[in-house]
Design a protein around this motif. Sequence first.
Motif, PDB file in Angstrom:
ATOM      1  N   GLY A  39       0.768  -1.245   0.000  1.00  0.00           N
ATOM      2  CA  GLY A  39       0.000   0.000   0.000  1.00  0.00           C
ATOM      3  C   GLY A  39       0.793   1.285   0.000  1.00  0.00           C
ATOM      4  N   GLY A  40       2.010   1.249  -0.454  1.00  0.00           N
ATOM      5  CA  GLY A  40       2.765   2.504  -0.493  1.00  0.00           C
ATOM      6  C   GLY A  40       2.973   3.061   0.895  1.00  0.00           C
ATOM      7  N   LEU A  41       2.570   4.322   1.073  1.00  0.00           N
ATOM      8  CA  LEU A  41       2.815   4.984   2.359  1.00  0.00           C
ATOM      9  C   LEU A  41       1.716   4.697   3.370  1.00  0.00           C
ATOM     10  N   ILE A  42       0.642   4.068   2.925  1.00  0.00           N
ATOM     11  CA  ILE A  42      -0.502   3.971   3.821  1.00  0.00           C
ATOM     12  C   ILE A  42      -0.206   3.144   5.077  1.00  0.00           C
ATOM     13  N   PRO A  43       0.406   1.971   4.959  1.00  0.00           N
ATOM     14  CA  PRO A  43       0.711   1.242   6.203  1.00  0.00           C
ATOM     15  C   PRO A  43       1.646   2.022   7.106  1.00  0.00           C
ATOM     16  N   VAL A  44       2.539   2.768   6.488  1.00  0.00           N
ATOM     17  CA  VAL A  44       3.486   3.549   7.295  1.00  0.00           C
ATOM     18  C   VAL A  44       2.723   4.557   8.151  1.00  0.00           C
ATOM     19  N   ILE A  45       1.789   5.193   7.486  1.00  0.00           N
ATOM     20  CA  ILE A  45       1.001   6.209   8.194  1.00  0.00           C
ATOM     21  C   ILE A  45       0.168   5.565   9.286  1.00  0.00           C
ATOM     22  N   THR A  46      -0.410   4.433   8.981  1.00  0.00           N
ATOM     23  CA  THR A  46      -1.269   3.775   9.957  1.00  0.00           C
ATOM     24  C   THR A  46      -0.490   3.471  11.230  1.00  0.00           C
ATOM     25  N   LEU A  47       0.764   3.103  11.050  1.00  0.00           N
ATOM     26  CA  LEU A  47       1.588   2.856  12.234  1.00  0.00           C
ATOM     27  C   LEU A  47       1.671   4.106  13.103  1.00  0.00           C
ATOM     28  N   GLY A  48       1.901   5.235  12.438  1.00  0.00           N
ATOM     29  CA  GLY A  48       1.990   6.491  13.195  1.00  0.00           C
ATOM     30  C   GLY A  48       0.689   6.773  13.917  1.00  0.00           C
ATOM     31  N   VAL A  49      -0.415   6.572  13.220  1.00  0.00           N
ATOM     32  CA  VAL A  49      -1.717   6.825  13.845  1.00  0.00           C
ATOM     33  C   VAL A  49      -1.881   5.914  15.061  1.00  0.00           C
ATOM     34  N   GLY A  50      -1.574   4.631  14.848  1.00  0.00           N
ATOM     35  CA  GLY A  50      -1.723   3.686  15.953  1.00  0.00           C
ATOM     36  C   GLY A  50      -0.889   4.092  17.148  1.00  0.00           C
ATOM     37  N   ALA A  51       0.366   4.420  16.894  1.00  0.00           N
ATOM     38  CA  ALA A  51       1.242   4.772  18.007  1.00  0.00           C
ATOM     39  C   ALA A  51       0.716   5.981  18.742  1.00  0.00           C
ATOM     40  N   SER A  52       0.309   7.012  17.988  1.00  0.00           N
ATOM     41  CA  SER A  52      -0.087   8.231  18.697  1.00  0.00           C
ATOM     42  C   SER A  52      -1.397   8.016  19.448  1.00  0.00           C
ATOM     43  N   VAL A  53      -2.321   7.275  18.854  1.00  0.00           N
ATOM     44  CA  VAL A  53      -3.581   7.049  19.565  1.00  0.00           C
ATOM     45  C   VAL A  53      -3.315   6.245  20.837  1.00  0.00           C
ATOM     46  N   ALA A  54      -2.540   5.179  20.708  1.00  0.00           N
ATOM     47  CA  ALA A  54      -2.255   4.357  21.878  1.00  0.00           C
ATOM     48  C   ALA A  54      -1.631   5.184  22.986  1.00  0.00           C
ATOM     49  N   LEU A  55      -0.627   5.950  22.620  1.00  0.00           N
ATOM     50  CA  LEU A  55       0.088   6.700  23.644  1.00  0.00           C
ATOM     51  C   LEU A  55      -0.760   7.837  24.185  1.00  0.00           C
ATOM     52  N   THR A  56      -1.590   8.416  23.321  1.00  0.00           N
ATOM     53  CA  THR A  56      -2.442   9.493  23.826  1.00  0.00           C
ATOM     54  C   THR A  56      -3.403   8.961  24.873  1.00  0.00           C
ATOM     55  N   VAL A  57      -3.990   7.811  24.567  1.00  0.00           N
ATOM     56  CA  VAL A  57      -4.887   7.214  25.564  1.00  0.00           C
ATOM     57  C   VAL A  57      -4.133   6.998  26.871  1.00  0.00           C
ATOM     58  N   ALA A  58      -2.949   6.423  26.752  1.00  0.00           N
ATOM     59  CA  ALA A  58      -2.168   6.143  27.958  1.00  0.00           C
ATOM     60  C   ALA A  58      -1.821   7.413  28.709  1.00  0.00           C
ATOM     61  N   VAL A  59      -1.364   8.415  27.957  1.00  0.00           N
ATOM     62  CA  VAL A  59      -0.938   9.655  28.612  1.00  0.00           C
ATOM     63  C   VAL A  59      -2.121  10.338  29.275  1.00  0.00           C
ATOM     64  N   LEU A  60      -3.236  10.372  28.573  1.00  0.00           N
ATOM     65  CA  LEU A  60      -4.417  11.000  29.172  1.00  0.00           C
ATOM     66  C   LEU A  60      -4.761  10.326  30.489  1.00  0.00           C
ATOM     67  N   PHE A  61      -4.699   9.005  30.462  1.00  0.00           N
ATOM     68  CA  PHE A  61      -5.020   8.277  31.685  1.00  0.00           C
ATOM     69  C   PHE A  61      -4.007   8.597  32.783  1.00  0.00           C
ATOM     70  N   LEU A  62      -2.759   8.614  32.399  1.00  0.00           N
ATOM     71  CA  LEU A  62      -1.734   8.895  33.400  1.00  0.00           C
ATOM     72  C   LEU A  62      -1.906  10.299  33.980  1.00  0.00           C
ATOM     73  N   VAL A  63      -2.251  11.210  33.109  1.00  0.00           N
ATOM     74  CA  VAL A  63      -2.450  12.583  33.590  1.00  0.00           C
ATOM     75  C   VAL A  63      -3.531  12.597  34.663  1.00  0.00           C
ATOM     76  N   ILE A  64      -4.603  11.836  34.396  1.00  0.00           N
ATOM     77  CA  ILE A  64      -5.690  11.798  35.370  1.00  0.00           C
ATOM     78  C   ILE A  64      -5.201  11.180  36.674  1.00  0.00           C
ATOM     79  N   VAL A  65      -4.548  10.033  36.541  1.00  0.00           N
ATOM     80  CA  VAL A  65      -4.156   9.299  37.738  1.00  0.00           C
ATOM     81  C   VAL A  65      -3.106  10.062  38.536  1.00  0.00           C
ATOM     82  N   GLU A  66      -2.248  10.753  37.814  1.00  0.00           N
ATOM     83  CA  GLU A  66      -1.110  11.384  38.492  1.00  0.00           C
ATOM     84  C   GLU A  66      -1.461  12.668  39.215  1.00  0.00           C
ATOM     85  N   GLU A  67      -2.584  13.285  38.855  1.00  0.00           N
ATOM     86  CA  GLU A  67      -2.935  14.574  39.455  1.00  0.00           C
ATOM     87  C   GLU A  67      -2.749  14.516  40.972  1.00  0.00           C
ATOM     88  N   ASP A  68      -2.029  15.444  41.484  1.00  0.00           N
ATOM     89  CA  ASP A  68      -1.933  15.454  42.950  1.00  0.00           C
ATOM     90  C   ASP A  68      -1.810  16.844  43.502  1.00  0.00           C
TER      91      ASP A  68
END
Lengths: 125, 526, 517, 141
Positions: free
Chosen positions: D112-141
Motif C-alpha cells: 500500500g505505499g505509504l498507507i501502512p506507514v502512516i497507519t503505524l503512526g496513527v496507531g502509536a499516537s492514539v495508543a500513547l495518547t490514551v495512555a498519557v491521558l489516563f496517566l495525567v488523570i491518575v497522576e494529578e496530585d
Amino acid sequence: MTARLAANYPYVFAVVLFVIGVHTLLAHANLLKKIIGLNIAGTAVFLYFIAMGNVRGRLEPLVDPAHPHAEFVNPVPSALILTGIVVAVSVTAFALSLVLKLYRHYGTLDAEEIVRLRSILDEDH
Amino acid sequence: MRITDHFPLTIVVGTLLGAYLSPIVGHVRRRWLPPFAVGVTLLALIQAIQLNIRVRDCGELTYQLGGWPAPWGIELLVGPAAALMVLVLAAISTLIAVYCMAYIDHEVAPHAQSWYYAAFLLLLAGMLGMAVTNDLFNTFVMMEITTIGACALVAAKDSRRAAEAALRYLLLASLASTLILLGIGMIYMITGNLNLTYLTRELETVWRQYPRLATTSLGLLTLGFALKAALFPLHVWLPEAHSAAPTPSSAMLSGLVVKIYAFSLIKMNYVVFRPILGIVAPLRELLILLSAAAIIGGSLFALVQDDIKRLLAYSTVAQVGYIFLGAGLGTPSAVMAAFFQIISHSIMKTCLFLSAGIIAERTGRRKIALMDGMGRVLPLTSAAFTVAALSMIGLPLLSGFIAKWHLFLGGLEAERPVFIGLILMSGLLNAAYYLPVIWRFYFVEPQVCPVIHGDPAGDAGALGAPGSWPPPGIRRRILSRLEAPLPMLLPVVALALACIVLGVWTGPTIAHLAGVAQTIIGGPGR
Amino acid sequence: MSTSSGGWYAILTVTIPIAGAIVIALLGEKQGRARLAVGIAAAVGPVLLVVQMLRLLGDGRPVTITAWQVGPILTLRFSADRLGLLFAAVASTLWVATTIYSHGYLAGGPNVRRFFSFLSLSLTATMGVALAGNLFTLYIFYELLSLVTYPLVIHDQTREAARSGRMYIIYSLCGAALVLLGIVGTMALRGSLEFRPGGLLAGVEPSGLVSLTAACYIAGFGVKAAVMPLHGWLPQAMVAPTPVSALLHAVAVVKSGVFGILRVLLFVFGKDLMAEAGIGAALSVVIAASVLLGSISALREDTLKRRLAYSTISQLGYITLGVTMLNAEAMAGGLVHLVNHAVMKIVLFFCAGIIITVTGRTKISQLDGIGRVMPRTMGCFALAALGMVGVPPVCGYVSKWYLLRGAVHAQQWPLVVVLVASSFLNAAYFFPIVIRAFLRPYREDVPGLEPGGHGAGHAAGGHGPVGHGMHGAPAHSPGREAPATMLWPVVLLALVTVALGIWSAPLGFIELLVKGL
Amino acid sequence: MDDDVILNEVATRVVPMIHVFGIYIIVHGHLSPGGGFAGGTVIGIGMVLFVLVFGIRAARRLIPEDTLIALTTLGPLWYAGTGLVGMALGHQFLANANAGLPLGNPGALLSGGLIPVITLGVGASVALTVAVLFLVIVEED
C-alpha cells in the motif's frame, strides 16, 4: 407512521438515547453522571451515523476481486465515527481528570455542593 | 509544487507539530519553550500573510490532501474570508505568545508550562484548521481540537476555580459538539457529501425533498456554534472560564476562540446552507433577537462586576452579540460589520486582557476598586487599556466605532432602525462600565502606593525567573526603565496602536471586507 | 468640494493646540512661566490662523480640505465658512484671555500641568467643531470635546467634583449618541454626510424620519447647549474651577452645542426643509420655554456661579431662537448674540472667579458691599450685567434689538413677549447683585469664608484656589484686587463688550453670512 | 491493588494479548478491516489496564516519563513525516498514488505505499495518547 418508525428503528433509538444523554448531562448534579450523559449523547450520534451508512442487504465495504461490481454499504460514516470516538475518548478523559481535580479540592462530586462550598470558601478569603 | 502552494496545509500542520514538539522542547530545556512557541506562531503568521497576498492576487486557493480530488478527499479552501481569519488568528496569537514569554511564570506552574504551550499551539492549530478546511467533518475534528485546547488553557491554572470553569466549559462545549455532529450527520444523510462546495451544490436540489432534515441540520449546527460562541442565553460558561483562566488564555479565548465559532456559524449559514437560506428566516430572526439580548444583557452583567477580568468576560458576551447581529441582519454592510467586529474585537479584547494581566502581575490587583492611580504606576499599560476601552465604547477614530458604524448602515439596509438605537444604547452601557475603570486609573489618587509584584529574582520582576528570555544582561538594562517587561508591554502597545490604525485608516480593510462580505452573501458589496 | 490652498490653515488651527498640549505635558509641573507662554502661543496661533482664513474668505477663496479619508463615507474634512469662522474667532480669542486668567487662578495648585494640557486640547476640540466640514468630523470633535473637558470639570478631584463630572459625562455621551443617531438618520435620508449651504437634505420630502432625525440632532446638541429639559449638568458642572466654568460653560461647550444646532439646521436641513417640516416652529416653542424657565431658575439661585449658569441657559436660547425664526434680521440677531453673549458671560464668570479667589465668597447673599472693596472687578461685572439686560451701549442690546425686529417682522408675537419678558427677568436677577455689591456696606463677618472650605454644600462654589495660597496673603483681606493676570483680561474684555456695543464689528460679517444662507 | 492475585495473574496474561491484538488491528488498517485508531485505542486500553493493575510506579519503571513524552510526540511526527514524503516528491501533503506510490492490493499488507506507514503512526499516537491521558488523570496530585 408506526411502520415507518419501525423500519427506521435505529434512528428512533438514536434519538431516544440522545435525549437521555442530554437530560443526564443537564439535569444531574453528579459530575460523573454528567460525563456519562455526555457519552450517551455522543454514542447516540455515533449510532445515528452508523445507521445512516448501513444499507440493508449490501455487503461490507471490502474490495473483493471476485465481485468487482458488488454494492457496498457506505463506509464513510463508520470511518468518521472512528474519529468521533477518539475525540469522545479524549474529551471524556480530560473531563475525568478535571473531575478528579475538583474532587480533591472539594471532596464531593456533586456540582451543587461544589458551588455551595465554593461560595463558603470564597467568603473566607 | 512550490512550497508556498502548501501553505494552506502547512500553516495548520506546522502549528500542530509545534504543539506536539513543545513537550519535548520543554523537556529538553524549559527556557527554550517561550521562544519556540513564538517561533511557531511567527511561522504561522508569515504563512498567513503570504496566503493573504496569494488570495488577493489569485483568488481562492484550494489544497487537496493526499492529492485526492474534492468530493472524496479532504479539501482545504482559503478564500478571502478564511485568509483574513487566518491572519487575525496568527497575528493575535503571535502577540499573545510574545506576551507569554514574560508572563507565563506568573500564573502557570513550571512543570505545567510545556503542556500549556502544547495546548496553546494545539488550540491555534485547531482554529486555523477550522478556518481553512472545506470539509464538514474536518471542521468537526478541528473544532474538537480547538475545544480541548481551549479547555486545557483554562485548566492550566492550578486553582479550583479554573478547574471548575474548565469542566463546565468542557461539558457544554462537548454538548455543542455533539449537536453539531448530529447536524453534520443529518446533512450528510441527505446530500451524501462532506465537502462543503459539493454539499452546497447537492443541497440546491435535494432540500426540496427533505426540507425538515435540512433545516434541522442547520438549526443544530447553529445552536452548537452559538453555544460555543457564547451567544447570550448560552453564555453561562463563558464569564467564569474566561476570567478564571490564566491571562494569556483569557486573551486567546475571548479574543480568538469565540470568533472562530462565530466565523464558522456565518460560513455555515450563508455559504454552506445558502440554498435553504430562504426557508430558515425564523432561525435568523431568532439569532437577531438573541444577539440583541446579548448586546444589552452582557453589558448589564458587566456593569455589576467588581473583578476586572470578569468585567471583560461579560463584555465579550455583549460584543459577540454585535457579530451575530451583523450576521443575522445579513445585508452587505451588516456582514461586513460582523467581520470588522471579529477583527476589531480580537484586537481590543486581547489588548484589554493583556493589560489587565500586566496590572495583575505588577501590582497583584484584579478588583476594579483597587485600580486607583494605575495611570501613574503603569502609564503605558493604562494608556493601552484606555485606548482599547474607548474603542469598545465606540469613540470615533477607533476601531470599535467603525464596526458600529457599519452595523448602523447594516441596520439601515435591513430597514430595522431599532437595532441602531440598541447599539447606541450598548455603547452607552459600555461607557458605563469602562469609564469608571479609566476614571480610577487617572483621576483617583492611589490610596496605598501599589506594590510592584516582587519576585525573588530581582529587578526584572516576574521576568527574572532563571529560565526566561532574553538573557538577563540585556534584559536588565532595557527593563530598568520600563514599567513591565518588554515582551509584555510590546504586544499591549502594538494592539492599542492597531486599534487606532484600524479606526483611522479603514479604507483598505473596508475594501477587503466588502469583498469578503460579497463572497459570503453573494450580494453587491458596499 | 475640492481642497483649497488655505486648507492647511484649518488643519493647523486644529493641530497647533494639540502640539501645545503635548509640550505642556512634557514640561514640568513647576515650570509655570514656560507653561503660560506655550499655552498662550497655542491659543494665539489659532487666532492668527482664523484671521488669515477670514481674509482668504474675504477674497472669495473658500477654505476647505479633506484631511483624511477614514473610510468610504467617513471623511475628516475641514471647511472654514463664515459661520464656522465666526465661532472659531470668538472661541479662540476668548481662549487667549482664559489661558492668562487661568494661570493666575490656578497658580500653585495641584495638577496644573494636566489642567493646561486639557485646556489646550479643548481648544482643539472647539476649533474642530467650528471648522468641521461634514457631520462625521463634527461628531468626532463634539465627542472629543466631552472627553477632554471632563478632566477640567473634575479638576479639584473632590467627591463633589467627581459626582458632577459623572453627571457631565453621562449627559455628554448620551448627547453624542443622539447626534450619532441623527447622523445615521441623515445617512438613511441622503447617504452623505457633507454640509451644504442651503441644506444637505434640501429637496427631501418632510417625513417622520426627517422630524426624528432633527429631534435627535437637536436633543443631542441640545444637551451641550443646555436646552431646558436637558440642562441638568450645567449648574452641577459649576463645581469646576472658574476659568473652566467661564470658558467651557459660557463659550466652548455650550456654544459648540448651540453651534451644532445651527450648523445642522442650516447646513443639513436647510431653511426650506426646516419650514416645511415644522422643525423651526417646534424648536422655537422649546427654546422659548428654555429662555423663560432659565431666567426664572436663575432668579431663585443664590450661588453666584449657578445663577450665571442658569442665565447662560436662558441666553443661549436667544441664539437658537434667532435661527428658528427663519428671517434675516432674527438670524443676524441670534448670531451676533453668539459673539456678544460669549464676551459678556466670560466677563461675568471671570469676575465671579476673582471674587471667589480673593474673598472666598460664592453666594450672592454674601456679596454685600463687595463693590466697594473690589471696584474694578465689580465695575466690570456691572458693565457686563447691563449688557446682558440689554442696556446700551454695552453690546447685548444689539442682538436683542435685531431679535425683536425679527420677531416683529415675522409677526411672532408670543416670541416678542418672551424676549421682552426675558429682558425684565435678566434685570431682575442681575441688578440685585450689582446693587448689593455697591450700595450695601461691606460685611467682614460673612459665614462660610474659610479659604478652601467655603461653600462645602454647594456644587457651584467648588473650591477656589484660595487655599493654595495664591500670593501668600490672607485670602479675604479687604481692599485688595485680584492679581494682574486675572484682572487685566477681565477689564480688557469688559471694554470689548462696550466696544462691540458702540461699533458692532461682527454685524457686517454676519449680515454677509446670513445673506449666504 | 498490587497484591491482588487474581488481577495480577489475569492481567499478566491479558495485557500482552490485548497489545498483540491492537497491533494486529493496526497493521490491517489499510487493505482490510482495522486501522490505526481502533488498534491504537486497543493498545492504549491495554496500557491503562496495566497501570490499573500494577500501579503507576510499575508503569513508570517500564516507560520513564521522558520516553513516554517523546513517544507521544513521535506518533504525530511520524504521521507528518510520512505526509512530507508526498510533498518531497513534488505532490500534495500525504500524496500517495499521485506521487507514484502503489495503492495496494486487497489482502497484501505491504503493497500500500505509504498507507501502512502512516497507519503505524496513527496507531502509536492514539495508543500513547490514551495512555498519557489516563496517566495525567491518575497522576494529578
